[in-house]
Scaffold this active site. Structure first.
Site, short mmCIF file in Angstrom:
data_model
loop_
_atom_site.label_atom_id
_atom_site.label_comp_id
_atom_site.label_asym_id
_atom_site.label_seq_id
_atom_site.Cartn_x
_atom_site.Cartn_y
_atom_site.Cartn_z
N SER A 1 31.65 14.76 11.90
CA SER A 1 30.42 14.03 12.15
C SER A 1 29.39 15.04 12.65
O SER A 1 29.63 15.75 13.63
CB SER A 1 30.65 12.93 13.18
OG SER A 1 29.44 12.25 13.42
N TYR B 1 28.17 8.56 5.66
CA TYR B 1 27.45 7.55 6.43
C TYR B 1 26.53 8.21 7.45
O TYR B 1 26.71 9.38 7.80
CB TYR B 1 28.41 6.58 7.13
CG TYR B 1 29.22 7.20 8.24
CD1 TYR B 1 28.73 7.25 9.55
CD2 TYR B 1 30.48 7.74 8.00
CE1 TYR B 1 29.46 7.84 10.57
CE2 TYR B 1 31.22 8.33 9.01
CZ TYR B 1 30.71 8.38 10.29
OH TYR B 1 31.42 8.96 11.30
N ARG C 1 -20.09 10.94 -7.88
CA ARG C 1 -19.13 10.42 -6.90
C ARG C 1 -17.97 11.38 -6.69
O ARG C 1 -17.49 12.01 -7.61
CB ARG C 1 -18.57 9.08 -7.40
CG ARG C 1 -19.62 8.15 -7.93
CD ARG C 1 -19.02 6.93 -8.60
NE ARG C 1 -18.31 6.08 -7.66
CZ ARG C 1 -17.65 4.99 -8.04
NH1 ARG C 1 -17.59 4.65 -9.32
NH2 ARG C 1 -17.03 4.25 -7.13
N GLY D 1 -14.61 6.91 2.15
CA GLY D 1 -15.75 7.23 2.99
C GLY D 1 -15.76 8.64 3.56
O GLY D 1 -16.62 8.98 4.36
N ARG E 1 -8.09 0.88 -7.59
CA ARG E 1 -6.93 1.69 -7.23
C ARG E 1 -5.86 0.75 -6.68
O ARG E 1 -6.18 -0.38 -6.28
CB ARG E 1 -7.29 2.75 -6.19
CG ARG E 1 -7.57 2.14 -4.85
CD ARG E 1 -8.12 3.12 -3.85
NE ARG E 1 -8.89 2.33 -2.90
CZ ARG E 1 -9.90 2.78 -2.19
NH1 ARG E 1 -10.31 4.02 -2.32
NH2 ARG E 1 -10.53 1.99 -1.35
N MET F 1 -15.81 11.62 1.83
CA MET F 1 -16.62 12.60 1.10
C MET F 1 -17.88 11.92 0.59
O MET F 1 -18.17 10.79 0.95
CB MET F 1 -15.80 13.23 0.00
CG MET F 1 -14.74 14.16 0.58
SD MET F 1 -13.71 14.85 -0.69
CE MET F 1 -13.05 13.39 -1.43
N LYS G 1 -10.13 8.26 -8.33
CA LYS G 1 -11.25 7.45 -8.82
C LYS G 1 -11.51 7.71 -10.30
O LYS G 1 -11.59 6.77 -11.09
CB LYS G 1 -12.50 7.78 -7.99
CG LYS G 1 -13.54 6.70 -8.00
CD LYS G 1 -14.74 7.09 -7.16
CE LYS G 1 -14.44 7.01 -5.68
NZ LYS G 1 -15.46 7.69 -4.85
N HIS H 1 -0.86 16.49 21.58
CA HIS H 1 0.21 16.45 22.56
C HIS H 1 0.62 15.01 22.85
O HIS H 1 1.80 14.65 22.81
CB HIS H 1 -0.25 17.15 23.84
CG HIS H 1 0.77 17.14 24.93
ND1 HIS H 1 0.81 16.16 25.89
CD2 HIS H 1 1.80 17.96 25.19
CE1 HIS H 1 1.82 16.39 26.72
NE2 HIS H 1 2.44 17.49 26.31
N GLY I 1 26.52 16.35 14.64
CA GLY I 1 25.68 16.06 15.79
C GLY I 1 24.40 16.85 15.60
O GLY I 1 24.27 17.99 16.05
N ARG J 1 33.57 9.41 21.22
CA ARG J 1 33.46 10.84 21.51
C ARG J 1 33.96 11.09 22.92
O ARG J 1 33.51 10.45 23.87
CB ARG J 1 32.02 11.31 21.40
CG ARG J 1 31.91 12.79 21.74
CD ARG J 1 30.50 13.28 21.68
NE ARG J 1 29.69 12.71 22.75
CZ ARG J 1 28.39 12.94 22.86
NH1 ARG J 1 27.76 13.67 21.97
NH2 ARG J 1 27.72 12.41 23.85
N CYS K 1 25.71 11.66 13.28
CA CYS K 1 25.49 10.77 14.42
C CYS K 1 24.35 11.22 15.32
O CYS K 1 24.14 10.69 16.40
CB CYS K 1 26.78 10.61 15.23
SG CYS K 1 27.38 12.15 15.92
P1 ADP Z 1 -16.38 5.93 -1.76
O1 ADP Z 1 -15.36 6.81 -2.34
O2 ADP Z 1 -16.81 6.30 -0.40
O3 ADP Z 1 -16.00 4.47 -1.92
P2 ADP Z 1 -17.97 5.66 -4.14
O4 ADP Z 1 -17.98 6.84 -5.02
O5 ADP Z 1 -17.05 4.57 -4.52
O6 ADP Z 1 -17.70 6.11 -2.65
O7 ADP Z 1 -19.44 5.13 -4.10
C1 ADP Z 1 -19.88 4.19 -3.17
C2 ADP Z 1 -20.55 3.02 -3.86
O8 ADP Z 1 -21.61 3.43 -4.69
C3 ADP Z 1 -19.66 2.25 -4.77
O9 ADP Z 1 -18.88 1.35 -4.07
C4 ADP Z 1 -20.62 1.54 -5.68
O10 ADP Z 1 -21.03 0.32 -5.09
C5 ADP Z 1 -21.79 2.48 -5.71
N1 ADP Z 1 -21.82 3.13 -7.02
C6 ADP Z 1 -21.15 4.21 -7.42
N2 ADP Z 1 -21.38 4.49 -8.69
C7 ADP Z 1 -22.26 3.55 -9.14
C8 ADP Z 1 -22.88 3.29 -10.40
N3 ADP Z 1 -22.65 4.03 -11.47
N4 ADP Z 1 -23.72 2.24 -10.47
C9 ADP Z 1 -23.93 1.48 -9.39
N5 ADP Z 1 -23.38 1.66 -8.20
C10 ADP Z 1 -22.54 2.70 -8.06
MG MG Z 2 25.96 16.99 21.25
MG MG Z 3 -15.58 3.46 -3.50
#
Ligand code: ADP
Ligand code: MG
Ligand code: MG
Length: 924
Positions: free
Chosen positions: A799, A887, A106, A115, A353, A117, A37, A470, A801, A651, A867
């Site tokens: 080959s 191969y 952030r 989502g 991103r 952290m 980010k 598992h 195995g 074989r 193989c």
């Molecule tokens: P995540 O990684 O979970 O997407 P973000 O760090 O992107 O979390 O923050 C979540 C939301 O908070 C962003 O999608 C944005 O809408 C809002 N946000 C973050 N920074 C700002 C900012 N400087 N001004 C306004 N909104 C912000």
């Molecule tokens: Mg064998």
């Molecule tokens: Mg985000």
């Protein structure tokens, strides 16, 4: 020589303890340090896009904090300095009573963990600043909305108060206003929001015993710490394990000036993609919500607008957004996703991103970007993976156009589409499957006792456990569809029910026997039968011609063509029947790398094999062998015909003889019961029992099999070679171009091979002195790999195995180990992937490298193949490319995957050698 060398300044270019970077000082390639980010915000800033000013605290600071529990020395001072810079740029100060600066804090790791952290918005609002904020924007409601949001987010994130506490109070506030509980938040006026803020503060106090600090500086440092700590949170840890992200990377913290989407109808917040991430189709996609902030847009609290509708609402901002999206795509040369906010008509870019996408979208986007000249062929090939291609080849559910929604979602653990009656125990699965029903085994989690049920079922569904549970490991190992970790399903195995506890479908119950469907490619669970269709990509390979015009199929064809032109590794197939051979050929195999002959001894031919083993006279033995000879000749003729003109590697018989004989216990019991009840037992039956006793082995895997069998059972290998030779002669007579090789299995010592080969060559000469059939060896025992120099004196090809080589190197039987202790081993991190799925480069791989080197020392032009099943595994294919193998051979269905990866391996190796690494080429 550098001028500064030796002087102190040479080491001072970058202060060793620099923990904070302004957006203007970073760039996209710095994601190790700034997180994805932070690095991409810096990149957008450099591109001149409208990004609110800010700075990023490095992952290094986080690692220091997580290790020592303290922030690194000097970090506070550095943050203060960069904050001062921000304040100067913004012309307002944090905590200023008249015109307060507000900040967002952030999280952002190197790899995106959406989502997982924490983020805290509106840092800086407090009793002392809320009035100034209201005055500055001329909107009291807005100021209190910011304040209540801060208390809510800070309370949850930093002080650990559960989200539900706030949700409940929010609903009560609406009801008190005479509104319905799910009325939009925007319906609350300034007074209501002020009261709600106070209520939130009381909740925080009561639940946590602490307060959201009134000092903005304290708010800031509390939020920074909370973001660092969120790296070690349960949610983030589980996510990392699932995605294979290392635990020691740490997160960066980005601090940026707030911009406000919650300032009324001409403000709002949105997310977007520069192409459709589901199908890869060109054209922007996204959602927008007016008068909203942050996560409101994805939380489903209010109905969002499409980007097109946003365009109608605010054409100027929309036009600008489209321009920036185009800039980003051009710059990253890939699909980007973005987050943005509009503050009173002014557009701000908050995140971008290279976006995640489905397998189909990956292929389509790569081909489209290639077609419009954005990327070249090598790059296009690097944008897709064999795993993605494999996903596109599984049968799938017929698209319902959204008419049928899943009732729950879990982890897509093993791909495919499975339909069946729900059963809740292994025994039930076995019983119902035996009665001819398709079943899906539903378990809270599975253990080794469930193995028979997993084998009997078409799919496996569990409530707990991740991709290394598992259920997941075993299901993947046997190619069974599996969805695991469906946490919204409460599974009661005693009652035989699975109840949906959360989401739109809460309350729906699956009972024992109900028809359900699970999608191992996306983790969906349906409480109904969904029709399964063959994948368009497979239809295309099969040459059914039904999918011309499908852009994904076209993309697969293009990219496979490029892969074939780049590959240095050839791709052959493991096929034992003419039908498999023909399919492998359609899928692009250049020959058969392994034709097993054991199935040719089973079924109705079993009695002949029994006669061979029991033969007392030379005549009996010859009769049995002659009978088998005829049958084998026909088998080989079919294979050679299907692969005409391409090599077919046969074989000779490998498995221990007992596999062709009746079970010792069963036969003993049968005869004992007959004797006890005075039933007659034939002499032959008794002899058979004696023979079974004689051949019985404690450990057949390490017993009389492979070349040992060939040397011990007179005439067996000679018969197989004769059958092949006669088949070749017959094919030639029919005008074909047969090209056969003979492979001797389980050789440990050169002399074994010398004997077996001499016999084979003698028989070949006897059939036709003009036959040139090469005789090679399977390298599947460590001793063979280590003595490869001597073995190569008698081998015309090698080959590997790798299945047996892995078993014998690790000393573990795959069939027994995978269900029994692999899940625990994966859990403990003894291995990160099953060594039977992906080659173990340090152990088994070292033997492969040694054997390649030693074999070619004796014969520089020695042809070397693989193989084992590793031949179809992407990571292993890259290893074999680098090890100098000629191969790989894999199951017909994996052939396209292997072709794609062979091409990728060549391109990636070349790139690595050249040290190039373009921006945006990370498609993980
Ligand atoms: P995540 O990684 O979970 O997407 P973000 O760090 O992107 O979390 O923050 C979540 C939301 O908070 C962003 O999608 C944005 O809408 C809002 N946000 C973050 N920074 C700002 C900012 N400087 N001004 C306004 N909104 C912000
Ligand atoms: Mg064998
Ligand atoms: Mg985000």
């Amino acid at each position: 020589m550098l001028k500064t060398e030796g002087s102190a300044s040479a080491y001072r270019a970058e202060p060793p303890d620099r923990y904070v970077y302004d957006f203007a000082d970073g760039q996209a390639t710095m994601s190790d340090l700034l997180g994805g980010k932070g690095a991409n915000l810096a990149e957008m800033t450099r591109l001149g896009l409208p990004v609110p000013p800010g700075f990023t605290v490095t992952t290094e600071a986080c690692r220091h904090y997580l290790k020592t529990g303290r922030l690194p020395g000097g970090l506070d001072a550095q943050i203060a300095k960069h904050l001062a810079g921000l304040e100067q740029a913004a012309g307002r100060r944090l905590g200023d009573a008249d015109d307060p600066l507000l900040l967002s804090v952030r999280s952002g790791a190197k790899f995106s963990m959406p989502g997982m952290m924490e983020t805290v918005l509106n840092i800086g609002v407090c009793d002392a600043t809320v009035a100034g904020l209201a005055k500055r924007y001329g909107d009291e409601r807005f100021a209190w909305d910011c304040y209540r949001r801060l208390v809510q987010m800070y309370g949850r994130t930093v002080l650990g108060v559960s989200a539900e506490e706030f949700e409940r109070a929010l609903i009560q506030a609406k009801v008190r206003k005479g509104l319905v509980p799910d009325a939009p938040d925007t319906a609350l006026d300034a007074d209501a929001l002020r009261a709600l803020t106070r209520r939130f503060q009381r909740i925080v106090r009561e639940v946590s015993g602490q307060e959201v600090p009134q000092s903005p500086r304290e708010q800031l440092s509390g939020a920074v710490r909370a973001v660092f700590e969120s790296w070690d949170g349960q949610r983030a840890r589980v996510y990392r394990r699932r995605e294979g992200i290392p635990d020691d990377l740490g997160t960066a913290v980005t601090v940026m000036t707030m911009v406000f989407g919650n300032l009324g109808g001409d403000s709002g917040t949105g997310v977007g993609f520069t192409r459709d991430p589901a199908t890869g189709a060109p054209g922007v996609y996204g959602d927008y919500l007016s008068d909203a902030e942050g996560e409101d847009v994805v939380s489903g609290v209010r109905n969002t607008l499409t980007l097109e509708q946003f365009g109608a609402l605010d054409p100027d901002a929309y036009r600008e957004l489209r321009r920036h999206m185009a800039t980003l795509e051009e710059h990253y040369r890939d699909l980007c996703d973005i987050e943005f906010t509009v503050e009173r008509g002014k557009l701000w870019m908050l995140q971008t991103r290279v976006g995640k996408r489905t397998a189909a979208a990956a292929f389509r986007i790569a081909a489209d970007l290639l077609a419009d000249g954005t990327i070249d062929e090598d790059e296009a090939l690097c944008r897709v993976t064999g795993e993605q291609l494999a996903q596109l080849m599984f049968p799938c559910f017929a698209p319902s156009g959204g008419a049928i929604a899943p009732i729950a979602k879990g982890i897509a653990a093993s791909p495919g589409a499975a339909v069946g009656h729900a059963v809740f125990s292994s025994a039930d699965a076995v019983a119902r499957a035996a009665a001819g029903d398709r079943v899906i085994l539903v378990r809270r989690e599975t253990n080794p006792d469930d193995l028979p049920g997993m084998i009997a079922a078409s799919g496996v569904l569990t409530g707990r456990g991740g991709k290394t549970s598992h259920a997941a490991v075993v299901a993947r190992g046997m190619g069974r569809t599996c969805v695991c970790g469906v946490e919204s399903l409460e599974i009661d195995e005693q009652l035989g029910t699975a109840t949906v506890t959360r989401g739109r479908s809460a309350g729906i119950v699956i009972n024992r026997g109900d028809l359900i469907s699970i999608d191992g490619t996306d983790g969906s669970v349906y409480d109904t039968e969904i029709p399964v269709v063959s994948s368009p990509v497979v239809e295309y390979f099969e040459g059914h011609g039904t999918h011309t015009g499908d852009p994904v199929v076209a993309a697969v064809a293009t990219l496979l063509g490029i892969a074939d032109s780049r590959a240095q590794l050839g791709v052959r197939a493991n096929a034992d029947t003419p039908a498999d051979a023909a399919r492998a050929r359609r899928f692009g195999a250049h020959g058969i790398g392994l034709a097993r002959t054991e199935h040719m001894f089973l079924g109705e031919r079993r009695p002949i094999v029994e006669r061979l083993i029991l033969a007392e006279s030379q005549q009996d033995r010859t009769n049995a062998l002659n009978r088998l000879l005829e049958l084998q000749r026909a088998d080989f003729t079919g294979l050679l015909a299907a692969m005409d003109g391409l090599p077919v590697t046969v074989r000779l018989l490998d498995p221990p003889l007992h596999e062709f004989l009746p079970d010792l216990t069963e036969l003993s019991v049968e005869i004992a019961v007959a004797d006890a009840t005075h039933q007659p037992v034939t002499a032959e039956r008794r002899e058979l029992l004696a023979a079974v006793r004689r051949w019985h082995e404690q450990n057949p895997m390490l017993g009389l099999r492979g070349v040992r069998l060939g040397l011990v059972v007179p005439g067996l290998y000679a018969m197989q070679v004769r059958a092949l030779a006669e088949a070749i002669v017959a094919r030639r007579g029919d005008g074909g171009a047969p090209l056969a090789h003979i492979m001797i299995p389980l050789v440990a010592e050169a002399h074994e091979l010398e004997l077996a080969r001499a016999e084979a060559k003698r028989v070949l000469r006897e059939v036709d002195p003009g036959l040139t059939v090469s005789v090679g060896v399977m390298i599947e025992l460590p001793r063979a790999a280590l003595t490869a120099r001597r073995i190569a004196e008698h081998a015309e090809f090698f080959s590997f195995g790798t299945n047996d080589l892995t078993q014998t190197t690790w000393g573990m039987s795959r069939d027994d180990a995978e269900g029994a202790f692999f899940p625990a081993y994966l859990e403990h991190g003894v291995f990160t992937a099953s060594p039977f799925g992906t080659i173990d480069p340090e152990g088994v791989g070292a033997l492969v490298r040694a054997a390649v080197k030693r074999g070619r020392w004796t014969r520089p032009d020695l042809e070397i193949g693989v193989c084992g099943e590793h031949g179809g595994d992407p990571a292993s294919i890259h290893f074999f490319h680098q090890a100098g193998v000629d191969y790989v051979s894999c199951s017909p269905f994996r052939v396209p995957v292997a072709r794609l990866e062979a091409g990728r391996a060549a391109v990636l190796a070349r790139r690595e050698a050249a040290g190039s690494d373009a921006v945006g080429s990370d498609t993980r």
